[in-house]
Scaffold this motif. Sequence first.
Motif, short mmCIF file in Angstrom:
data_model
loop_
_atom_site.label_atom_id
_atom_site.label_comp_id
_atom_site.label_asym_id
_atom_site.label_seq_id
_atom_site.Cartn_x
_atom_site.Cartn_y
_atom_site.Cartn_z
N GLU A 1 39.41 44.35 45.00
CA GLU A 1 39.05 45.61 45.66
C GLU A 1 38.10 46.45 44.80
N GLY A 2 37.97 46.13 43.53
CA GLY A 2 37.12 46.87 42.62
C GLY A 2 37.08 46.19 41.27
N GLY A 3 36.35 46.79 40.34
CA GLY A 3 36.21 46.22 39.01
C GLY A 3 35.19 45.11 38.98
N SER A 4 35.21 44.32 37.92
CA SER A 4 34.23 43.24 37.77
C SER A 4 34.89 41.98 37.23
N ILE A 5 34.43 40.84 37.75
CA ILE A 5 34.90 39.53 37.31
C ILE A 5 33.70 38.70 36.91
N SER A 6 33.77 38.10 35.71
CA SER A 6 32.71 37.22 35.24
C SER A 6 33.34 35.88 34.89
N LEU A 7 32.82 34.80 35.50
CA LEU A 7 33.41 33.48 35.34
C LEU A 7 32.39 32.46 34.86
N GLN A 8 32.78 31.69 33.85
CA GLN A 8 32.01 30.53 33.41
C GLN A 8 32.88 29.31 33.70
N VAL A 9 32.53 28.57 34.77
CA VAL A 9 33.35 27.45 35.22
C VAL A 9 32.59 26.16 34.95
N THR A 10 33.08 25.37 34.00
CA THR A 10 32.30 24.20 33.57
C THR A 10 33.05 22.88 33.69
N CYS B 1 42.84 30.40 45.77
CA CYS B 1 44.15 30.76 46.28
C CYS B 1 44.59 29.76 47.33
N ASP B 2 45.89 29.64 47.53
CA ASP B 2 46.42 28.69 48.50
C ASP B 2 46.39 29.23 49.93
N ASN B 3 46.24 30.55 50.06
CA ASN B 3 46.25 31.17 51.38
C ASN B 3 44.93 31.91 51.58
N ALA B 4 44.96 33.14 52.08
CA ALA B 4 43.74 33.88 52.39
C ALA B 4 43.24 34.67 51.19
N MET B 5 41.92 34.87 51.14
CA MET B 5 41.29 35.67 50.10
C MET B 5 40.54 36.83 50.74
N THR B 6 40.69 38.03 50.14
CA THR B 6 40.05 39.24 50.66
C THR B 6 39.28 39.90 49.53
N LEU B 7 37.96 39.99 49.69
CA LEU B 7 37.09 40.58 48.67
C LEU B 7 36.40 41.78 49.29
N THR B 8 36.84 42.99 48.96
CA THR B 8 36.31 44.20 49.61
C THR B 8 35.57 45.13 48.67
N GLY B 9 35.49 44.83 47.38
CA GLY B 9 34.79 45.68 46.44
C GLY B 9 34.59 45.00 45.11
N GLY B 10 33.92 45.71 44.21
CA GLY B 10 33.71 45.18 42.88
C GLY B 10 32.55 44.22 42.79
N THR B 11 32.46 43.56 41.65
CA THR B 11 31.39 42.60 41.37
C THR B 11 32.00 41.29 40.89
N ILE B 12 31.54 40.19 41.46
CA ILE B 12 31.99 38.86 41.05
C ILE B 12 30.76 38.05 40.67
N GLU B 13 30.68 37.64 39.43
CA GLU B 13 29.57 36.84 38.94
C GLU B 13 30.12 35.53 38.39
N ALA B 14 29.48 34.42 38.75
CA ALA B 14 29.98 33.12 38.30
C ALA B 14 28.84 32.17 38.01
N THR B 15 28.97 31.45 36.91
CA THR B 15 28.11 30.32 36.61
C THR B 15 28.98 29.07 36.76
#
Length: 414
Positions: free
Chosen positions: A286-295, A304-318
Motif C-alpha cells: 500500500e506504500g513504501g518502497s521495495i527493491s529486489l535483485q532476483v538472480t 503469494c499463494d492467493n491474491a496480490m493487491t498493489l495499491t501504492g508505493g514503488t516496486i523495483e526489480a532486476t
Amino acid sequence: MKRLTLFFLPTLLALLGIPGLTQAQVMYIHQGHTAVAVPMAEAGVMNFAEGATLTVMGHTYTLDAVDSVRIVPTDAYTPDAIAIRYAADGAHVVMAASLVDDVALTIDGAHVTAIATPTLQREVTYSLSGTSADGSFAMDGEYKATVVLDGLTLTSTRGAAIDIANGKRIAVSLPDGTATTLTDAAGGTQKACFFINGHAEFSGGGSLTLTGRTKHAYATDEYTLLKADFSGSITVLAAEGDGMHTEQYFRMKNGRVTISGVKGDGIDAPVTNDATDVDNGCLFVEGGSISLQVTADDVKGLKCDNAMTLTGGTIEATVSGLGTKGISTGTDLLVGTGGNGPTIRMAVTGTTYMPGNAELESKCRGIKVKGQFTFDGGNISISATGAKSKAISVDGNYIYKSGSINCAVDAANT
C-alpha cells in the motif's frame, strides 16, 4: 566469605530530610550478569532475614548469591520490561522486579532464553542492544510482547539470531536512528535468521539488516505488517532460502525493503495450515518502497499463494535467471485503485527453466498471474529479454481501467 556491598546513601539522605533528592529512585539487585530493577516507590518493607536473605516485592534473594545492591536516583524505569545488552563478555540483563516470578531467564554467555509462565497475561517489552559475535535471543510465552531492536549487532553460532515462539502479536520496534544487524548460524535447523511464531508488526525509523545462512533471512508463521508509522528499512543481504517468508499474509503500508543475494523468493506469502485464516496466502503493498535483485533460477521476487493487491508505493526489480518471475500470484492481481496506484519498474532477463519437462518447465516473466489481472491506476514499466520471456502473462482475463503501461499483456482475452 563473600562480601555484600549496599549503596543506600541517596535514600538515607532523603529520609533525613536533605533537600534536592526528590527524583525517583530504583534499586538494582545484582547477581552476576543479571540485575533486578525495583522501583523504590513500590518496594514497601524490605526484610533482611538473619542477614542471609533479602525479600523485596514478595521475592526472596539469597544474599550469598547477590553481588551488590545499588539505589540510584533515576526516572529510567520501565515496568514489565527486560533489557538485554550484548557484549564481549556475554549478555547483561536488567529485569523489572514485577517479572521475577513470571519470566525464567537462562543466560549462557551471550545466548539468552526468556520463557514466560503460562499465567503471565500482560505485555512484556524486551529491549535488545549491544554486540556479540556468538549470541542469540530466544523467547516464548502465552501473551503478546514487544521487542525493541535498539542498535543490536548479533551473530549466532547455534541457530537463529532471534527466535520468538509466542504465537501472539509481536510488536517489533526499530527506534529512530538505530541500526540492527542479525546473522544466524550456518548449517542449522532453524527456519530463519529472525523467526517469529506469531503476528509481527513493525514500527519505528531504524534499520534492520539480515543474513540467513541456513534458510530464510526472516520468517513468520503468521502475518507480517509493516505499519504506516514504520519509516525505517529492512535489508536482506543474503539467504539460503527466501528473503522474507511470511505465512498467512504480508502487508506493507510504509518503509523500505531491499532484498538481494537470496537463493529463494524475495518476499513469499504462502498459505497457513488453517484455511479460515484472514487473507490467507495474500500479499498487499500500500506504500513504501521495495527493491529486489532476483538472480536464482525458477524463483520469484514477490510471490503469494492467493491474491496480490498493489495499491501504492514503488516496486523495483532486476530479474535474471532461468524461469524467474518478478511478481507471481496464486490467483488474482489487482494493481491500483480508482486511478491511483503504485510505480512498478522491472528489467527481466532470462530464458526457460528445465525446458521440455512437463512438470518443472518454467518461463521467465516480469509478472505472472494465474487468475485475473485488473489494472486500475499507477505506472507499470517492464522490459523482458530472453527466448520465450514475456513482460506480463495472465492465465485469466485482463481488465484495464486506468494507469500507464509500456508493455504487452498476454492474457486469455487479448
